[in-house]
Every structure is written in C-alpha cells, then in structure tokens.
Design a protein around this motif. Structure first.
Motif, PDB file in Angstrom:
ATOM      1  N   ASP A   5      -4.648 -16.943  -9.864  1.00 28.87           N
ATOM      2  CA  ASP A   5      -5.312 -17.176 -11.142  1.00 28.87           C
ATOM      3  C   ASP A   5      -5.281 -15.879 -11.928  1.00 28.87           C
ATOM      4  O   ASP A   5      -6.268 -15.186 -12.058  1.00 28.87           O
ATOM      5  CB  ASP A   5      -6.752 -17.622 -10.892  1.00 28.87           C
ATOM      6  N   LEU A   6      -4.113 -15.577 -12.456  1.00 25.43           N
ATOM      7  CA  LEU A   6      -3.934 -14.260 -13.058  1.00 25.43           C
ATOM      8  C   LEU A   6      -3.630 -14.349 -14.531  1.00 25.43           C
ATOM      9  O   LEU A   6      -3.103 -13.427 -15.122  1.00 25.43           O
ATOM     10  CB  LEU A   6      -2.773 -13.562 -12.365  1.00 25.43           C
ATOM     11  N   THR A   7      -3.928 -15.480 -15.103  1.00 26.26           N
ATOM     12  CA  THR A   7      -3.606 -15.669 -16.491  1.00 26.26           C
ATOM     13  C   THR A   7      -4.279 -14.576 -17.319  1.00 26.26           C
ATOM     14  O   THR A   7      -5.480 -14.386 -17.254  1.00 26.26           O
ATOM     15  CB  THR A   7      -4.108 -17.041 -16.967  1.00 26.26           C
ATOM     16  N   ILE A   8      -3.470 -13.859 -18.051  1.00 30.83           N
ATOM     17  CA  ILE A   8      -4.001 -12.845 -18.948  1.00 30.83           C
ATOM     18  C   ILE A   8      -3.952 -13.459 -20.340  1.00 30.83           C
ATOM     19  O   ILE A   8      -2.869 -13.785 -20.845  1.00 30.83           O
ATOM     20  CB  ILE A   8      -3.185 -11.547 -18.838  1.00 30.83           C
ATOM     21  N   GLN A 223      -6.436  -2.291 -11.929  1.00 28.41           N
ATOM     22  CA  GLN A 223      -7.110  -3.585 -11.754  1.00 28.41           C
ATOM     23  C   GLN A 223      -6.107  -4.661 -11.354  1.00 28.41           C
ATOM     24  O   GLN A 223      -6.472  -5.698 -10.813  1.00 28.41           O
ATOM     25  CB  GLN A 223      -7.821  -4.022 -13.043  1.00 28.41           C
ATOM     26  N   ARG A 224      -4.828  -4.420 -11.680  1.00 30.68           N
ATOM     27  CA  ARG A 224      -3.766  -5.343 -11.261  1.00 30.68           C
ATOM     28  C   ARG A 224      -2.704  -4.529 -10.532  1.00 30.68           C
ATOM     29  O   ARG A 224      -2.420  -3.398 -10.932  1.00 30.68           O
ATOM     30  CB  ARG A 224      -3.105  -6.009 -12.481  1.00 30.68           C
ATOM     31  N   THR A 225      -2.167  -5.120  -9.492  1.00 25.83           N
ATOM     32  CA  THR A 225      -1.104  -4.437  -8.759  1.00 25.83           C
ATOM     33  C   THR A 225       0.077  -5.373  -8.585  1.00 25.83           C
ATOM     34  O   THR A 225      -0.095  -6.551  -8.277  1.00 25.83           O
ATOM     35  CB  THR A 225      -1.606  -3.960  -7.375  1.00 25.83           C
ATOM     36  N   ALA A 226       1.278  -4.811  -8.808  1.00 19.83           N
ATOM     37  CA  ALA A 226       2.513  -5.565  -8.597  1.00 19.83           C
ATOM     38  C   ALA A 226       3.305  -4.870  -7.504  1.00 19.83           C
ATOM     39  O   ALA A 226       3.508  -3.658  -7.557  1.00 19.83           O
ATOM     40  CB  ALA A 226       3.324  -5.602  -9.890  1.00 19.83           C
ATOM     41  N   PHE A 227       3.716  -5.649  -6.494  1.00 19.00           N
ATOM     42  CA  PHE A 227       4.510  -5.073  -5.411  1.00 19.00           C
ATOM     43  C   PHE A 227       5.968  -5.475  -5.583  1.00 19.00           C
ATOM     44  O   PHE A 227       6.300  -6.665  -5.621  1.00 19.00           O
ATOM     45  CB  PHE A 227       3.986  -5.543  -4.051  1.00 19.00           C
ATOM     46  N   PHE A 228       6.826  -4.475  -5.699  1.00 12.22           N
ATOM     47  CA  PHE A 228       8.267  -4.695  -5.858  1.00 12.22           C
ATOM     48  C   PHE A 228       8.974  -4.400  -4.547  1.00 12.22           C
ATOM     49  O   PHE A 228       8.612  -3.472  -3.833  1.00 12.22           O
ATOM     50  CB  PHE A 228       8.857  -3.765  -6.933  1.00 12.22           C
ATOM     51  N   HIS A 229      10.002  -5.184  -4.274  1.00 11.93           N
ATOM     52  CA  HIS A 229      10.818  -4.913  -3.092  1.00 11.93           C
ATOM     53  C   HIS A 229      12.227  -5.417  -3.363  1.00 11.93           C
ATOM     54  O   HIS A 229      12.395  -6.565  -3.785  1.00 11.93           O
ATOM     55  CB  HIS A 229      10.209  -5.609  -1.866  1.00 11.93           C
ATOM     56  N   LEU A 230      13.205  -4.552  -3.145  1.00 16.93           N
ATOM     57  CA  LEU A 230      14.620  -4.906  -3.335  1.00 16.93           C
ATOM     58  C   LEU A 230      14.874  -5.545  -4.708  1.00 16.93           C
ATOM     59  O   LEU A 230      15.610  -6.529  -4.806  1.00 16.93           O
ATOM     60  CB  LEU A 230      15.082  -5.859  -2.217  1.00 16.93           C
ATOM     61  N   GLY A 231      14.242  -5.005  -5.725  1.00 15.59           N
ATOM     62  CA  GLY A 231      14.511  -5.459  -7.082  1.00 15.59           C
ATOM     63  C   GLY A 231      13.780  -6.720  -7.516  1.00 15.59           C
ATOM     64  O   GLY A 231      13.940  -7.178  -8.636  1.00 15.59           O
ATOM     65  N   LYS A 238      -4.707  -9.326  -8.437  1.00 13.01           N
ATOM     66  CA  LYS A 238      -5.814  -8.394  -8.616  1.00 13.01           C
ATOM     67  C   LYS A 238      -5.689  -7.313  -7.536  1.00 13.01           C
ATOM     68  O   LYS A 238      -5.415  -7.630  -6.373  1.00 13.01           O
ATOM     69  CB  LYS A 238      -7.143  -9.121  -8.456  1.00 13.01           C
ATOM     70  N   THR A 239      -5.930  -6.075  -7.942  1.00 10.84           N
ATOM     71  CA  THR A 239      -5.775  -4.967  -6.998  1.00 10.84           C
ATOM     72  C   THR A 239      -6.638  -5.171  -5.755  1.00 10.84           C
ATOM     73  O   THR A 239      -6.190  -4.940  -4.635  1.00 10.84           O
ATOM     74  CB  THR A 239      -6.129  -3.647  -7.708  1.00 10.84           C
ATOM     75  N   THR A 240      -7.865  -5.652  -5.956  1.00 10.29           N
ATOM     76  CA  THR A 240      -8.745  -5.841  -4.794  1.00 10.29           C
ATOM     77  C   THR A 240      -8.145  -6.851  -3.824  1.00 10.29           C
ATOM     78  O   THR A 240      -8.235  -6.679  -2.611  1.00 10.29           O
ATOM     79  CB  THR A 240     -10.140  -6.328  -5.223  1.00 10.29           C
ATOM     80  N   ILE A 242      -4.868  -7.624  -3.501  1.00 10.37           N
ATOM     81  CA  ILE A 242      -3.630  -7.097  -2.907  1.00 10.37           C
ATOM     82  C   ILE A 242      -3.943  -6.179  -1.736  1.00 10.37           C
ATOM     83  O   ILE A 242      -3.268  -6.201  -0.715  1.00 10.37           O
ATOM     84  CB  ILE A 242      -2.809  -6.322  -3.971  1.00 10.37           C
ATOM     85  N   PHE A 243      -5.004  -5.376  -1.877  1.00  6.22           N
ATOM     86  CA  PHE A 243      -5.273  -4.393  -0.822  1.00  6.22           C
ATOM     87  C   PHE A 243      -6.192  -4.906   0.280  1.00  6.22           C
ATOM     88  O   PHE A 243      -6.262  -4.298   1.347  1.00  6.22           O
ATOM     89  CB  PHE A 243      -5.819  -3.091  -1.423  1.00  6.22           C
ATOM     90  N   THR A 244      -6.901  -5.995   0.044  1.00  5.55           N
ATOM     91  CA  THR A 244      -7.728  -6.514   1.139  1.00  5.55           C
ATOM     92  C   THR A 244      -7.121  -7.765   1.742  1.00  5.55           C
ATOM     93  O   THR A 244      -7.277  -8.022   2.924  1.00  5.55           O
ATOM     94  CB  THR A 244      -9.166  -6.857   0.680  1.00  5.55           C
ATOM     95  N   ASN A 245      -6.421  -8.539   0.926  1.00  7.78           N
ATOM     96  CA  ASN A 245      -5.938  -9.824   1.436  1.00  7.78           C
ATOM     97  C   ASN A 245      -4.650 -10.256   0.728  1.00  7.78           C
ATOM     98  O   ASN A 245      -4.643 -11.254   0.020  1.00  7.78           O
ATOM     99  CB  ASN A 245      -7.053 -10.866   1.234  1.00  7.78           C
ATOM    100  N   PRO A 246      -3.574  -9.514   0.955  1.00  8.35           N
ATOM    101  CA  PRO A 246      -2.317  -9.881   0.288  1.00  8.35           C
ATOM    102  C   PRO A 246      -1.813 -11.225   0.803  1.00  8.35           C
ATOM    103  O   PRO A 246      -2.044 -11.580   1.950  1.00  8.35           O
ATOM    104  CB  PRO A 246      -1.365  -8.754   0.692  1.00  8.35           C
ATOM    105  N   ARG A 247      -1.124 -11.966  -0.084  1.00  7.79           N
ATOM    106  CA  ARG A 247      -0.660 -13.310   0.274  1.00  7.79           C
ATOM    107  C   ARG A 247       0.698 -13.273   0.974  1.00  7.79           C
ATOM    108  O   ARG A 247       1.017 -14.154   1.757  1.00  7.79           O
ATOM    109  CB  ARG A 247      -0.530 -14.172  -0.989  1.00  7.79           C
TER     110      ARG A 247
END
Lengths: 260, 240
Positions: A5-8, A223-231, A238-240, A242-247
């Motif tokens: 639910d990240l609609t900005i 407040q928002r984090t994006a994880f990139f891997h191999l392009g 939400k940063t919280t 991503i760091f406590t319960n990444p999917r």
C-alpha cells in the motif's frame, strides 16, 4: 516486486518502465517507482545493482555518457524529463545533485554557493545574492562555521564541511528534488551524523533521494526504501517494513548480510 | 521451515548459534524442572524437590547470559529483518522461560508442605496435565530452534487442552474440599499447583506466538489459534 500500500498521492517524480543501457549492456531493467514530495527515499543494493545509474537518470546526468540510452518515461510533476522540449540545465536546477566525493569549485565559499543563483539569474542585486548565500549556508548547517571566512577557498574546508557546502550549493538554486549519491561515504561518523541531521531538516522542503551503501543510514534517514539487484527493482516499501519484515527473499538476504 | 543461508560474516552465525543453544538449554532445564517437581509431588520425594529449587539458579543464570549475548549482538552486528526479530524474541522468550522455571520451583517448594495428601484423586489428573504442559514447553522451544511457524501454531491450539484440565481439576478440588474440610490446606496448595501448570501452558503459548512473529513477521491471528480470548474459560470458572 511488491508495491503493497504505497500509493503516493502526489508524486514529485514518477518513473515508469525505465530501462537504461550502456551500449549493448542493460544496466536498468523495467523500473517503475514514485518519489514522494515530502519523503526521503533511499536506494540500496550491492555494487553494480544499478541504483546510482537509476539515480542519475532522474536528472539526466547519464546524458553525459555517450553510450548511455534511456527508455521508458520519467516525469517531474507530470512532465516528461526526456521530452525534446525539456531544458536540461533548468531540469538540473530543479533536480539538484550531491555526489559521493565533495566537489566544491576551486573558488571562495561564497562563490561556490552564489554560482548557481548567478547563472540562473535568481539574484538581481548584491544584497539579494548575499541573502541567498546566507540562507543556503544556514539551511545546510554551515553558516555559523563559515560566516567569518566566506572569502576563503571552499577546498580549504574539512571533508564534512565541503559536503555541506555542496549541499548548500544545490539548495541555493531552490531545487524541488535533491539527489544524493552516497553523500557520506567519504566522511567520518560525526560529519556523517551532521549530514543525516541535515537530511532530516531538509525533508519536506525538498524531495530527497539518497543512494547509500550504508543500510543503517538508509534506515535512519529515509521513509521509503527501494532495493535494487542486478538492474531490477526487487522491492520498494516503507523503510520500517523493509528493515523489519521484507517481503522478498533477496531483500532479506541482502539486508541481513547473507548476500553473496 | 525455510532454508536460511549463512551470513557472509561467519562470526554472526556463530553468535546466533550460541544464542539458540543457550535458549534450548534453558528450555530443556525448565521442562525438566517441571517434570521433576511433579514427580516429587507425586512420590513425596523431598530430595528431588530440593534439587528442582536449587536447579532454578542455573536457569536464572542462563537468562542473564542470553540477555547479555543478545544485547551484545544487537550492538555489534546491527541485525536486520528476521535476525532482528529473532534477537528481540530471544530476549522476551528467556524471560518467559525463566517464569516457567519459577513456577516449577514454586511447585517443588509446596511438596514439603503436603505430605499427607498423596491419596487426593486430583493428583493423577494433574500428572497428566503436567505431561502435556511439558510437551508444550518443549515444542514451543523446538519451534524456535527450527523456526517452525506451523509447530508454533499447533502449540497455541493445544493450550486449550491445558485450560480444560485446569477447569476440571478446579471443580474436583472444590468438591473435595467441601467433602473433606480437614484437607483444605493441602487442596489449596494443589489448586495453586494446578494454576501454576495452567500459567506455564500460557507461557508456552506466548513463546509460540513470538516464534510465529520471528518466522513470518506477522502477529498470530486469534483465528489461527482457534480459540476465544485468552484464559476466558479459566476466568469464568474461577468466578463461578
């Protein structure tokens, strides 16, 4: 990729289906992301994952690389920044950038900050320019340290002060977005803390996007984090979360230090 | 159980394994203390009861050791995601296991006070109850060691059996007290013991809930446990 639910509601910048190529090599593969106006967004990922490349595509810094080619759509306030009508100089004034290594001009502290407002014609008179310089240095948390030595060279400052000078230089043209490419990786912990505090204070005045290798820093400032891997954009949330319960398993392995 | 890769920093895995080992040992000791305390009650073995009381010191010491190691690991390794959840759960789980050990000690201390009561019919039922509670404690800690969310859910479901035992024993003892006023003191002790067992089951449930959070990142839903709000059956019974 999960978007949860990240609609900005009113994104400052919006990337849709973005691909970046260096010659034949594809560095970014179909990335879509919204950057919020009042948010600090962190891009994390291992070296070579494309996060810096993607950051640079947000103010067309990749134009300077001859072999670079960008497809897809990137908008600033709904306007396509790769449209032929877009003035790149204006774009980079609206979307400023701070680099990994502090790169003040070999000029006085004053001129470093005054340079942008001068070329963009933002200050009609000397008093206006003085006001802009003071305000930018104050907002960058540097004014008290340099107000009595504005004529000294910017390169004479310490690394942390130089980086804040570069932030003041970016702020001076009153941008809407500030891109930061590992702004603290050359700084000691105290200088780093000052930059992080500055990012915190600047939040809400500018949309901020920061690339960092330091995950604790991403956790602290964004407040928002994006994880990139191999392009690819693996996970954006939400940063919280991503760091406590990444999917995603790949995100979890990376942030818990199991990557590789 | 999910396959979990090793950390790039091997020393981190060593810290985690040591932490898990200490918690397993602590859980094993608490489970054993419970079983020994109940055996001592059943047979009137005062030496065994004293051994349980003495053994609780070791459980307390393990709690302190886990706390120190967890705090140290949080400070030095800055764990994230499931590692972070495991650290926080470890801190909470050891304080719960310590409570389970205290209840076992409390049962053991009552053994000496009630040597005339072996014939009370509630005792064999309480032995059965304690066997199930010990299993729940064991399985809850196994689910932590194996990061097994399904096993954790099964622990919380089975806690209902312990509550039913408690209600039944409560009724039996109240009836017994009415019929045998001379044995009210002993019966009251047995009531406390039954209550201790019931609380230990609740604690095992708490551990299982924490394990579920560690593994999935989600709090366990009421419906997964398949029960009414916690302890309501027991509470109603006590008021009645």
């Amino acid at each position: 990729m999960t978007q949860d639910d990240l609609t900005i509601a009113d994104p400052k910048m919006r990337a849709h289906g973005v691909n970046v190529f260096y010659g034949d090599k594809q560095a970014i593969n179909d990335v879509s992301i919204d950057v919020g106006t009042d948010l600090v967004t962190a891009f994390i990922g291992p070296s070579g994952c494309g996060k810096s490349t993607f950051l640079r595509s947000l103010n067309r810094m990749n134009d300077t690389v001859a072999s670079a080619r960008v497809t897809g759509r990137i908008e600033l306030d709904g306007e396509d920044i790769y449209a032929p009508s877009m003035d790149v100089v204006q774009l980079r004034a609206r979307v400023g950038m701070v680099f990994q290594k502090p790169n003040p001009f070999p000029k006085s502290i004053y001129d470093n900050v005054a340079y942008g407002p001068r070329i963009h014609g933002l200050a009609p008179g000397k008093a206006d320019l003085d006001g802009i310089v003071e305000s930018a240095l104050t907002r960058a948390g540097l004014w008290d340290e340099v107000k009595d030595r504005l004529a000294e060279s910017g390169t004479a400052l310490s690394g942390g002060q130089q980086q804040r000078l570069c932030i003041a230089r970016a702020i001076a043209v009153d941008p809407e977005v500030i891109l930061m490419d590992e702004p603290c990786s050359a700084l000691d912990p105290i200088a780093t803390a000052k930059i992080e505090e500055l990012i915190h204070e600047l939040r809400g005045k500018f949309a901020i996007v920061i690339v960092t290798h330091n995950m604790q820093q991403a956790a602290r400032v964004s407040q928002r984090t994006a994880f990139f891997h191999l392009g690819t954009l693996v996970e954006y949330g939400k940063t919280t979360d991503i760091f406590t319960n990444p999917r995603q398993e790949r995100t979890k392995d990376y942030i818990t230090g199991r990557y590789g | 159980m999910a396959i979990v890769n090793d950390h790039t920093v091997k020393a981190f895995d060593e810290d985690l394994n040591r932490l898990r080992g200490l918690i397993s040992e602590m859980g094993g000791r608490a489970e054993q203390a419970l079983l020994q305390a109940m055996t001592a009650l059943n047979t009137g073995d005062l030496a065994l009861a004293a051994q349980v009381v003495e053994g609780d010191r070791k459980i307390d010491a393990l709690e302190a050791e886990v706390e120190q190691l967890a705090v140290q690991t949080i400070a030095l390794r800055a764990p994230m995601a499931d590692d972070l959840r495991e650290m926080i759960a470890a801190l909470k789980i050891v304080s719960v296991v310590e409570r389970i050990g205290d209840y076992a000690k409390n049962i053991a201390k009552r053994v000496a006070l009630m040597d005339q009561t072996r014939s009370i019919e509630a005792i064999p039922v309480m032995m059965s109850m304690s066997g199930i509670v010990a299993e729940l404690v064991h399985d809850a800690l196994d689910s932590f060691a194996a990061r097994d969310a399904d096993l954790a859910v099964r622990v919380t479901v089975r806690d209902k059996i312990v509550d039913d035992f408690y209600n039944s024993i409560f009724r039996t003892l109240v009836t017994f007290m009415m019929e045998n006023p001379k044995h009210i003191t002993e019966s009251a002790h047995l009531l406390f013991i039954a209550k201790n067992l019931e609380r230990m089951g609740d604690h095992a449930t708490n551990i299982a809930e924490m394990v579920h959070y560690v593994v999935t990142g989600e709090r366990m839903e009421e419906r997964e446990r398949g029960e009414t709000p916690e302890g309501s059956a027991a509470a109603e019974q006590e008021q009645g």
